[in-house]
Design a protein around this motif. Structure first.
Motif, short mmCIF file in Angstrom:
data_model
loop_
_atom_site.label_atom_id
_atom_site.label_comp_id
_atom_site.label_asym_id
_atom_site.label_seq_id
_atom_site.Cartn_x
_atom_site.Cartn_y
_atom_site.Cartn_z
N GLN A 1 0.84 -1.20 0.00
CA GLN A 1 0.00 0.00 0.00
C GLN A 1 0.88 1.25 0.00
O GLN A 1 0.58 2.24 -0.68
CB GLN A 1 -0.92 0.01 1.21
N ASP A 2 1.96 1.20 0.75
CA ASP A 2 2.85 2.37 0.84
C ASP A 2 3.46 2.72 -0.51
O ASP A 2 3.68 3.90 -0.82
CB ASP A 2 3.97 2.09 1.84
N ILE A 3 3.73 1.72 -1.35
CA ILE A 3 4.29 1.99 -2.67
C ILE A 3 3.33 2.85 -3.48
O ILE A 3 3.72 3.80 -4.17
CB ILE A 3 4.60 0.67 -3.39
N ALA A 4 2.02 2.52 -3.38
CA ALA A 4 1.03 3.26 -4.13
C ALA A 4 0.82 4.67 -3.58
O ALA A 4 0.52 5.60 -4.35
CB ALA A 4 -0.30 2.51 -4.12
N LEU A 5 1.00 4.84 -2.29
CA LEU A 5 0.68 6.12 -1.64
C LEU A 5 1.88 7.07 -1.54
O LEU A 5 1.76 8.15 -0.97
CB LEU A 5 0.12 5.87 -0.24
N ASN A 6 3.02 6.67 -2.10
CA ASN A 6 4.20 7.53 -2.06
C ASN A 6 4.76 7.70 -3.47
O ASN A 6 4.54 6.85 -4.35
CB ASN A 6 5.29 6.91 -1.16
N PRO A 7 5.48 8.80 -3.73
CA PRO A 7 6.06 8.99 -5.07
C PRO A 7 7.01 7.86 -5.43
O PRO A 7 7.62 7.22 -4.56
CB PRO A 7 6.81 10.33 -4.94
N ALA A 8 7.11 7.58 -6.73
CA ALA A 8 8.04 6.55 -7.18
C ALA A 8 9.46 6.96 -6.82
O ALA A 8 9.86 8.10 -7.07
CB ALA A 8 7.90 6.34 -8.68
N PRO A 9 10.23 6.05 -6.19
CA PRO A 9 11.56 6.44 -5.69
C PRO A 9 12.53 6.83 -6.79
O PRO A 9 13.44 7.62 -6.56
CB PRO A 9 12.02 5.17 -4.96
N ASP A 10 12.36 6.32 -8.02
CA ASP A 10 13.31 6.61 -9.09
C ASP A 10 12.84 7.74 -10.00
O ASP A 10 13.43 7.99 -11.06
CB ASP A 10 13.57 5.35 -9.92
N GLY A 11 11.76 8.41 -9.60
CA GLY A 11 11.28 9.54 -10.38
C GLY A 11 10.44 9.16 -11.58
O GLY A 11 10.02 10.04 -12.34
N ARG A 12 10.23 7.86 -11.80
CA ARG A 12 9.39 7.45 -12.94
C ARG A 12 7.94 7.87 -12.74
O ARG A 12 7.50 8.12 -11.62
CB ARG A 12 9.45 5.93 -13.11
N ARG A 13 7.21 7.92 -13.84
CA ARG A 13 5.77 8.14 -13.73
C ARG A 13 5.13 6.89 -13.12
O ARG A 13 5.64 5.77 -13.23
CB ARG A 13 5.17 8.44 -15.10
N LYS A 14 4.01 7.12 -12.47
CA LYS A 14 3.37 6.03 -11.73
C LYS A 14 1.93 5.89 -12.18
O LYS A 14 1.24 6.89 -12.44
CB LYS A 14 3.45 6.32 -10.23
#
Length: 815
Positions: free
Chosen positions: A256-269
């Protein structure tokens, strides 16, 4: 703690409202910060000193995100300190906790175990507009608590789209505080045509997401009905130059945290989400919303007897909420996978769950609270029909007594937080092995059948084996995984720890939760069963359970008047007798056997309407045999009786006397005779056992025997069957017509100046005059007037046609 959130402008008015009164309504748009900032401000109010504030969130993902964000605003690493969290899967709080975020079901459980909410200063109902049953119930219970015991308890309803006026009235004309918030413009785009089938949604969604990423900046939030559609859409987006992540309630917290936070490598999500992202959650970076237009909603599933999630269209209000997610931080675009024409036909708002779902959990919780539904304040009162059905089920599950009060068993069930059928099954388990089995069964029945083949054998043990390592090519692994997780949770609730082997009688446990679905084999044909509810049910003759004498059925597919058994377990009669002695009864008596066409005296062991054992009874009470035969005759609308014309005329004469003199005369209509068959027919059936014996009865005599002697004489005097004519002949009166009618040749009536009155003139009589050939020539209810008027024309015609017969000018004077 930041004060730059849009809702901050409304906080002074909200603080004033709750300082002066106990209740308030806060309306603030998505992203305004109401979920996280309002509780942090209110915890420092004087009326909240030393006490906790409960924040009710409809969903676990939103509860967890809100708790983490509030902890972060206070500089704390995670919930468990000032900010607490309580969901079905998470527990994090301490003595220092001042704000506790809880899911709606847990708040209802807490109210049952702590009805005073000791140490709680306020309850905040976030996203109250969603109108889930648990939210509506928790608010009703808190209002009842506030009225009876805790007038100082603060209640605050918060939402972006709340019907502020309705909630304000429910909360005692509470003040409504509004925050305008800040939002950027969102461009709406519709698809040129509608999806013909919701199953095509993953393909359409994947195509729309690829197009959106090429045409618009920012991250994507895509709304899909459930995890299945999310998984299939994710598969179709493989190879996409973006981070594609799911977001739904079954995900582990780390995912869930992955979805609720910006992508760590700056990619679009690209976030593929269920409706949990509609209001409560903020997904950073989103400037594109792609809305599939569907959601999951609870509905009663007749097959399982439980509420199940079904796929339905969203409302226009929900569509607006979803679109607004694209304008949180910058201008955005919302792409709707339906046409503008379909959008205009969508309902304005989603119907409250209270009006759609099965209500046995609600009724049980209210009984556990010690109130009746009429005592509590609901925005939408529960439908009477659904309440009545829920009460009947709860009585059958031993959760309510005959007066509607909760039983000791019902209290144990209410604490388990699952559907009452499953809770009854869980409390029926007697040791750790059986409790582990009950937990597995409950988890299995909460989900859909993990075996995808609809023609698979019905034995529930095939499904249970999947939870413990068995493999089948037609098994859905995702479903099996969810069942295992739910089973582990049920085991913890039941106090079963460690890898305890599931052991026990699955049939006995299913019978506890589904007593109306215990099935007994019918006759010699394999696969034909009768349920304890009285309904018929079938299995294919090739199913391994088709030869079973008794089954406990958990899942049915309704097919016309019967049902196909989809999931069941065999159960031994001895188990029924040992576990459900109060449901068994022995009876002796007579019953009609339709195949034999006769009443047979039997001794039976019954489980509800099911016959577990039957043997002939040598001696039977003659009155019981007569009563059973009379009842069988009534079931067949009395058509086995010999209804002669004389019998029908007697019935009609009695009917005319009832019209003329009132209810002192018995009702002899067909419907009344069926209803009173035990009074007028049964006493004449002693010594008879077969329907064919009824043809020998004199129905005329039976009807007259129902009248006292003086009434029989009065009937014959007032409404004689025949009437004497001047010719010396007599003619029958047909009382079965709309108007009693005497038919006679005209020559036989010569000398009769007028028709005699029936029942002193209270019953009409008409005469049909016939030609010498017996054909009608005139019908009149006024013979004297006919002789003086129309007779002249009739005479002229008849003299020409029948010249050998007399046709006098004055028939009243004689021929």
């Amino acid at each position: 703690m930041t004060q730059d959130l849009p809702v901050a402008e409304a906080l002074p008015a909200l603080r004033d409202a709750l300082q002066v009164g106990s209740n308030a309504v806060l309306i603030a748009p998505p992203g305004a910060g109401k979920t996280t900032l309002v509780p942090l401000v209110l915890k420092d109010e004087p009326w909240a000193a030393g006490a906790r504030i409960l924040v009710l969130e409809p969903r676990r993902v939103a509860a967890r995100a809100a708790a983490r964000r509030m902890a972060e605003l206070l500089g704390e690493p995670a919930p468990g300190g000032t900010i607490g969290l309580a969901t079905r899967l998470d527990r994090a709080f301490s003595d220092r906790t001042r704000v506790e975020v809880v899911t709606e079901g847990l708040l209802v459980r807490r109210l049952q175990s702590d009805p005073g909410l000791d140490g709680v200063a306020a309850v905040l109902f976030d996203e109250a507009h969603e109108r889930n049953i648990d939210t509506d119930l928790a608010l009703a219970l808190c209002l009842d608590l506030q009225r009876a015991l805790r007038p100082e308890l603060r209640l605050l309803a918060m939402s972006a789209t709340l019907d502020g006026g309705a909630f304000a009235r429910l909360l005692g004309d509470a003040p409504v505080v509004e925050s305008m918030g800040r939002a950027y413009p969102v461009t709406l785009k519709y698809r040129p045509r509608d999806l013909s089938d919701a199953r095509d949604l993953p393909e359409a969604m994947a195509g729309a997401i690829r197009d959106a990423l090429r045409e618009h900046p920012g991250d994507v939030l895509a709304f899909l009905p459930g995890w299945g559609e999310i998984r299939r859409t994710q598969e179709r987006l493989s190879g996409l130059d973006a981070l594609v992540v799911p977001l739904h309630g079954e995900l582990p917290p780390a995912e869930q945290d992955i979805a609720l936070n910006p992508a760590p490598d700056g990619r679009r999500k690209v976030v593929l989400a269920t409706s949990i992202a509609e209001t409560s959650l903020t997904v950073p970076g989103v400037r594109i919303v792609v809305d599939g237009g569907f959601r999951r909603a609870p509905r009663l599933d007749p097959a399982s007897g439980l509420s199940r999630l079904v796929t339905v269209r969203i409302s226009r209000a929900a569509a607006e909420q979803r679109a607004g997610r694209a304008g949180r931080t910058a201008p955005g675009v919302a792409i709707r996978l339906w046409t503008e024409a379909l959008h205009r036909g969508l309902p304005l708002a989603d119907r409250p769950e209270m009006l759609e779902a099965e209500l046995s959990s609600l009724v049980l919780d209210v009984a556990g609270w010690g109130a009746s539904l009429g005592d509590l304040a609901f925005l939408d009162p529960p439908p009477a029909g659904a309440v009545k059905a829920a009460q009947a089920l709860l009585r059958d599950l031993d959760a309510l007594d005959g007066e509607g009060r909760i039983t000791a068993t019902g209290r144990r069930m209410a604490r388990l937080g699952t559907h009452p059928r499953l809770a009854r099954m869980l409390v029926a388990a007697t040791d750790d092995g059986e409790r582990a089995l009950a937990a597995d069964l409950a988890a299995l029945l909460e989900e859909r059948d993990p075996i995808r083949d609809r023609e698979a054998p019905s034995d529930v043990h095939l499904r249970l084996d999947l939870l413990h390592g068995a493999d089948r090519a037609d098994a859905d692994r995702g479903t099996v995984h969810r069942i295992r997780r739910a089973a582990a949770l049920h085991r913890r609730r039941l106090g079963v720890h460690g890898q305890v082997q599931a052991d026990g009688d699955a049939g006995a446990l299913l019978a506890a939760g589904f007593p109306d679905r215990i099935a007994a084999k019918r006759g010699a044909m394999n696969g034909a069963f009768r349920l304890a509810s009285g309904q018929g049910a079938r299995l294919p003759a090739t199913d391994p359970l088709a030869k079973s004498a008794l089954l406990a059925v958990a899942d049915l597919a309704l097919q016309g008047t019967e049902a196909r058994i989809r999931m069941a377990a065999p159960i031994d009669r001895g188990v029924l007798e040992a576990r459900f002695p109060e449901r068994l009864r022995r009876e002796e008596g007579a019953a009609f056997d339709a195949r034999a066409g006769a009443v047979q005296a039997r001794r039976r062991l019954m489980f509800g309407p099911l016959v577990l054992e039957e043997a002939p009874l040598p001696q039977a009470d003659p009155a019981a045999v007569a009563a059973a035969l009379a009842a069988a005759a009534a079931d067949r609308a009395l058509r086995d009786l010999n209804w002669t014309d004389a019998a029908r005329q007697t019935q009609a004469r009695m009917g005319w006397m009832r019209k003329a003199e009132g209810e002192d005369w018995p009702d002899a209509s067909d419907a009344a005779l069926v209803e009173t068959v035990q009074d007028w027919l049964a006493p004449h059936l002693h010594g008879r056992t077969r329907l064919s014996d009824l043809a020998a009865l004199d129905v005329t005599a039976l009807l007259r025997d129902a009248l006292p002697w003086d009434r029989q004489r009065a009937l014959d005097a007032a409404l004689p069957p025949r009437l004497g004519l001047p010719s010396g002949r007599s003619a029958a009166i047909d009382y079965a017509r709309e108007v009693p009618t005497l038919e006679a040749r005209a020559q036989h009536l010569f000398g009769m100046a007028a028709m005699p009155p029936l029942a002193g003139g209270r019953v009409p009589l008409q005469v049909a005059l016939l030609s010498p050939a017996g054909r009608p020539i005139a019908v009149t209810g006024d013979l004297a007037g006919f002789w003086k008027g129309s007779w002249a024309e009739v005479r002229k015609e008849m003299r020409g046609r029948y010249p050998r017969h007399a046709w006098p000018e004055d028939p009243a004077a004689g021929g």
